[in-house]
Design a protein around this motif. Structure first.
Motif, PDB file in Angstrom:
ATOM      1  N   GLY A  71     -49.427  39.315   5.383  1.00 27.68           N
ATOM      2  CA  GLY A  71     -49.569  37.883   5.118  1.00 27.68           C
ATOM      3  C   GLY A  71     -48.374  37.120   5.660  1.00 27.68           C
ATOM      4  N   CYS A  72     -48.311  35.836   5.352  1.00 30.13           N
ATOM      5  CA  CYS A  72     -47.204  35.016   5.849  1.00 30.13           C
ATOM      6  C   CYS A  72     -47.033  33.822   4.925  1.00 30.13           C
ATOM      7  CB  CYS A  72     -47.507  34.539   7.271  1.00 30.13           C
ATOM      8  SG  CYS A  72     -46.158  33.577   7.993  1.00 30.13           S
ATOM      9  N   LYS A  73     -45.759  33.420   4.675  1.00 31.60           N
ATOM     10  CA  LYS A  73     -45.542  32.285   3.779  1.00 31.60           C
ATOM     11  C   LYS A  73     -45.380  30.961   4.505  1.00 31.60           C
ATOM     12  CE  LYS A  73     -41.722  34.922   2.055  1.00 31.60           C
ATOM     13  NZ  LYS A  73     -40.287  35.193   2.183  1.00 31.60           N
ATOM     14  N   MET A  74     -45.463  30.959   5.832  1.00 31.37           N
ATOM     15  CA  MET A  74     -45.072  29.764   6.578  1.00 31.37           C
ATOM     16  C   MET A  74     -46.123  28.652   6.575  1.00 31.37           C
ATOM     17  SD  MET A  74     -42.014  30.305   7.407  1.00 31.37           S
ATOM     18  CE  MET A  74     -41.214  31.708   6.653  1.00 31.37           C
ATOM     19  N   GLY A  75     -47.363  28.995   6.325  1.00 35.11           N
ATOM     20  CA  GLY A  75     -48.389  27.970   6.100  1.00 35.11           C
ATOM     21  C   GLY A  75     -48.773  27.124   7.300  1.00 35.11           C
ATOM     22  N   CYS A  76     -48.665  27.640   8.518  1.00 36.80           N
ATOM     23  CA  CYS A  76     -49.060  26.839   9.686  1.00 36.80           C
ATOM     24  C   CYS A  76     -50.560  26.529   9.605  1.00 36.80           C
ATOM     25  CB  CYS A  76     -48.741  27.581  10.982  1.00 36.80           C
ATOM     26  SG  CYS A  76     -46.990  27.981  11.122  1.00 36.80           S
ATOM     27  N   ALA A  77     -50.897  25.278   9.887  1.00 40.15           N
ATOM     28  CA  ALA A  77     -52.257  24.801   9.617  1.00 40.15           C
ATOM     29  C   ALA A  77     -53.318  25.445  10.501  1.00 40.15           C
ATOM     30  CB  ALA A  77     -52.293  23.286   9.796  1.00 40.15           C
ATOM     31  N   PHE A  78     -52.903  25.954  11.664  1.00 35.65           N
ATOM     32  CA  PHE A  78     -53.885  26.466  12.630  1.00 35.65           C
ATOM     33  C   PHE A  78     -54.004  27.984  12.577  1.00 35.65           C
ATOM     34  CE2 PHE A  78     -49.702  25.586  14.316  1.00 35.65           C
ATOM     35  CZ  PHE A  78     -49.289  26.863  14.643  1.00 35.65           C
ATOM     36  N   CYS A  79     -53.389  28.632  11.572  1.00 34.64           N
ATOM     37  CA  CYS A  79     -53.235  30.082  11.627  1.00 34.64           C
ATOM     38  C   CYS A  79     -53.963  30.789  10.486  1.00 34.64           C
ATOM     39  CB  CYS A  79     -51.747  30.414  11.578  1.00 34.64           C
ATOM     40  SG  CYS A  79     -51.434  32.173  11.574  1.00 34.64           S
ATOM     41  N   ALA A  80     -54.724  31.827  10.841  1.00 28.98           N
ATOM     42  CA  ALA A  80     -55.482  32.581   9.837  1.00 28.98           C
ATOM     43  C   ALA A  80     -54.587  33.502   9.016  1.00 28.98           C
ATOM     44  CB  ALA A  80     -56.563  33.412  10.532  1.00 28.98           C
ATOM     45  N   SER A  81     -53.439  33.901   9.598  1.00 31.98           N
ATOM     46  CA  SER A  81     -52.604  34.914   8.941  1.00 31.98           C
ATOM     47  C   SER A  81     -52.011  34.434   7.624  1.00 31.98           C
ATOM     48  CB  SER A  81     -51.455  35.327   9.864  1.00 31.98           C
ATOM     49  OG  SER A  81     -51.941  35.764  11.093  1.00 31.98           O
ATOM     50  N   THR A  82     -51.935  33.136   7.452  1.00 28.87           N
ATOM     51  CA  THR A  82     -51.249  32.591   6.288  1.00 28.87           C
ATOM     52  C   THR A  82     -52.225  32.209   5.173  1.00 28.87           C
ATOM     53  OG1 THR A  82     -49.444  31.052   5.782  1.00 28.87           O
ATOM     54  CG2 THR A  82     -51.302  30.148   7.021  1.00 28.87           C
ATOM     55  N   GLN A  83     -53.531  32.239   5.494  1.00 32.28           N
ATOM     56  CA  GLN A  83     -54.531  31.703   4.562  1.00 32.28           C
ATOM     57  C   GLN A  83     -54.542  32.414   3.207  1.00 32.28           C
ATOM     58  OE1 GLN A  83     -56.967  29.201   5.571  1.00 32.28           O
ATOM     59  NE2 GLN A  83     -55.748  28.918   7.386  1.00 32.28           N
ATOM     60  N   MET A 133     -45.918  39.269  17.397  1.00 30.80           N
ATOM     61  CA  MET A 133     -46.634  38.005  17.346  1.00 30.80           C
ATOM     62  C   MET A 133     -47.886  38.162  16.483  1.00 30.80           C
ATOM     63  SD  MET A 133     -47.442  35.947  20.862  1.00 30.80           S
ATOM     64  CE  MET A 133     -45.877  35.718  21.654  1.00 30.80           C
ATOM     65  N   GLY A 134     -47.937  39.280  15.726  1.00 29.99           N
ATOM     66  CA  GLY A 134     -49.109  39.520  14.881  1.00 29.99           C
ATOM     67  C   GLY A 134     -48.963  38.775  13.563  1.00 29.99           C
ATOM     68  N   ILE A 135     -49.413  39.396  12.481  1.00 25.95           N
ATOM     69  CA  ILE A 135     -49.337  38.737  11.172  1.00 25.95           C
ATOM     70  C   ILE A 135     -47.876  38.680  10.720  1.00 25.95           C
ATOM     71  CG2 ILE A 135     -50.027  38.910   8.744  1.00 25.95           C
ATOM     72  CD1 ILE A 135     -52.529  40.450   9.746  1.00 25.95           C
ATOM     73  N   GLY A 136     -47.461  37.500  10.242  1.00 27.95           N
ATOM     74  CA  GLY A 136     -46.119  37.360   9.679  1.00 27.95           C
ATOM     75  C   GLY A 136     -45.168  36.594  10.569  1.00 27.95           C
ATOM     76  N   GLU A 137     -44.100  36.109   9.954  1.00 26.88           N
ATOM     77  CA  GLU A 137     -43.010  35.444  10.682  1.00 26.88           C
ATOM     78  C   GLU A 137     -41.892  36.479  10.802  1.00 26.88           C
ATOM     79  OE1 GLU A 137     -41.777  32.577  12.328  1.00 26.88           O
ATOM     80  OE2 GLU A 137     -40.055  33.923  12.354  1.00 26.88           O
ATOM     81  N   PRO A 138     -41.675  37.032  12.004  1.00 24.63           N
ATOM     82  CA  PRO A 138     -40.714  38.137  12.141  1.00 24.63           C
ATOM     83  C   PRO A 138     -39.306  37.798  11.652  1.00 24.63           C
ATOM     84  CG  PRO A 138     -41.721  37.597  14.276  1.00 24.63           C
ATOM     85  CD  PRO A 138     -42.347  36.703  13.261  1.00 24.63           C
ATOM     86  N   THR A 186     -41.539  33.056  16.920  1.00 32.34           N
ATOM     87  CA  THR A 186     -41.114  32.468  15.645  1.00 32.34           C
ATOM     88  C   THR A 186     -41.626  31.038  15.507  1.00 32.34           C
ATOM     89  OG1 THR A 186     -39.214  31.860  14.268  1.00 32.34           O
ATOM     90  CG2 THR A 186     -38.880  31.749  16.646  1.00 32.34           C
ATOM     91  N   CYS A 187     -41.836  30.641  14.245  1.00 33.46           N
ATOM     92  CA  CYS A 187     -42.240  29.257  13.998  1.00 33.46           C
ATOM     93  C   CYS A 187     -41.011  28.348  13.984  1.00 33.46           C
ATOM     94  CB  CYS A 187     -43.014  29.154  12.691  1.00 33.46           C
ATOM     95  SG  CYS A 187     -42.031  29.522  11.234  1.00 33.46           S
ATOM     96  N   GLY A 188     -39.805  28.967  14.018  1.00 37.84           N
ATOM     97  CA  GLY A 188     -38.602  28.141  14.135  1.00 37.84           C
ATOM     98  C   GLY A 188     -37.658  28.225  12.952  1.00 37.84           C
TER      99      GLY A 188
HETATM  100  S1  SF4 Z   1     -48.111  34.071  11.260  1.00 34.29           S
HETATM  101 FE1  SF4 Z   1     -46.909  32.678  12.578  1.00 34.29          FE
HETATM  102  S2  SF4 Z   1     -48.317  31.005  13.071  1.00 34.29           S
HETATM  103 FE2  SF4 Z   1     -49.193  32.112  11.315  1.00 34.29          FE
HETATM  104  S3  SF4 Z   1     -48.462  30.999   9.498  1.00 34.29           S
HETATM  105 FE3  SF4 Z   1     -47.013  32.665   9.895  1.00 34.29          FE
HETATM  106  S4  SF4 Z   1     -45.429  31.727  11.175  1.00 34.29           S
HETATM  107 FE4  SF4 Z   1     -47.190  30.346  11.237  1.00 34.29          FE
END
Ligand code: SF4
Length: 352
Positions: free
Chosen positions: A116-128, A166-171, A202-204
């Motif tokens: 999963g991922c905590k970053m919540g980017c609106a266009f990304c399935a990994s964070t849903q 670049m898979g699931i998660g914010e490295p 990275t999302c930054g």
């Molecule tokens: S996986 Fe990447 S793009 Fe998706 S929510 Fe996390 S940081 Fe954002």
């Protein structure tokens, strides 16, 4: 060092030198560390199968170390290109995905860094479905190992030329484990993948970009920018509230300068959101003077969002505007779209 509940060390997360040190402290010849390390990269997953390790050491080795594994739960093969997506189950039952892709320059494997991922980017399935946990270095390595092993079944001379995180998660949110993973895959005797053949997306996370710049590992930094406008970026990527574009760009400049590397800026073209000529001009102004490349991506469909990819005509105009302003730009080919393996489509919810 990574340990399990029984205080055994996670062997796959250790360098050859670290293994050697532990062996020495426990009365086993130091040089065996290198032997054990290289077996792990020859698809060997038990001490019994390491033929140059004397049987008398095996019981002690199992007391000191454990060798973790993944379970391959599913593999999807694209009908339109040579992309394959893998669903792996971890030892605690959670799942992650990896993707193997074939480009003109060679084979690339995309690995996940978190469940999963905590970053919540609106266009990304990994964070849903939210964030569950960080992956260990060994769990990232195993994704590579298993994909390579699988591809070798049909292509015995299969080799990887690039690794992308670049898979699931914010490295960079799993910084220590990811940096260790990078060192491990670079290490001679293992996969030996050159840093210049590794990309991290990275999302930054600005402080971590500065930290990474000092690690002495000149990997390609791929930054999800997606708009030159702070208001729009904060809507698309909540991380922008904490680290706005100006701070992010300064960190990127520092990374590029320290590592003599061109920064790759990812920009998903979304109809009516970030694809106007004014956006392209503003982007060009923002990036002028930075050694960089813009990777335009067509937004990939995910079922929870209504974003639509820009039209062909808009893409052409956007590229033209950037080029007129001397910005290097390409439109990235979308691989694996039919199996939800393209950027932003990976998710952890298959088993839920
Ligand atoms: S996986 Fe990447 S793009 Fe998706 S929510 Fe996390 S940081 Fe954002």
């Amino acid at each position: 060092m990574y340990k399990n509940a029984d205080e055994q060390l996670n062997l796959r997360s250790m360098t050859a030198l670290e293994i050697s040190e532990v062996l020495k402290q426990n009365g086993i010849e130091r040089y065996r560390g290198k032997q054990i390390f290289s077996w792990l990269y020859k698809h060997v997953d038990s001490f019994e199968k390491m033929t140059d390790i004397p049987k008398k050491h095996i019981e002690q080795l199992y007391r000191l170390f454990y060798i973790d594994a993944l379970h391959t739960s599913n593999i999807w093969a694209s009908q339109t290109d040579d992309t394959q997506k893998y669903l792996f189950t971890l030892d605690d039952g959670h799942t992650v995905e990896s993707v193997s892709m074939k480009y003109e320059h060679g084979n690339s494997i995309c690995v996940s860094s978190q469940v999963g991922c905590k970053m919540g980017c609106a266009f990304c399935a990994s964070t849903q479905a939210g964030f569950v946990r960080n992956l260990r270095p060994s769990e990232m390595l195993l994704q590579l190992e298993y994909v390579i092993r699988d591809r070798m079944k049909t292509q015995p001379d299969y080799r990887i030329s690039n690794v992308v995180i670049m898979g699931i998660g914010e490295p960079l949110d799993n910084y220590d484990a990811v940096v260790r993973f990078l060192r491990l895959i670079n290490e001679p005797g293992g996969f030996g993948i050159g840093y210049r053949h590794i990309s991290l997306s990275t999302c930054g996370l600005v402080p971590q970009i500065y930290r990474l710049a000092e690690e002495g590992m000149p990997i390609t930094l791929s930054v999800s920018l997606h708009t030159p406008d702070n208001v729009v970026r904060s809507q698309l990527m909540p991380i922008n509230h904490r680290y706005p574009i100006e701070e992010l760009i300064m960190a990127c400049k520092e990374y590029g300068r320290k590592n003599n590397r061109r920064i790759s800026f990812e920009y998903a073209l979304i109809q009516g959101v970030n694809d106007s000529i004014a956006d392209a001009r503003k982007l060009a102004k923002l990036l002028t003077g930075i050694l960089c490349h813009v990777n335009l991506i067509l937004i990939n469909p995910i079922k929870e969002r209504n974003f639509v990819a820009s039209t062909k005509q808009t893409q052409v105009l956007f590229v033209k505007t950037l080029e007129e302003n001397h910005i290097n730009v390409t439109i990235r080919r979308r691989l694996g779209l039919d199996i939800d393996a393209a950027c932003g489509q990976l998710r952890k919810s298959h088993m839920n």
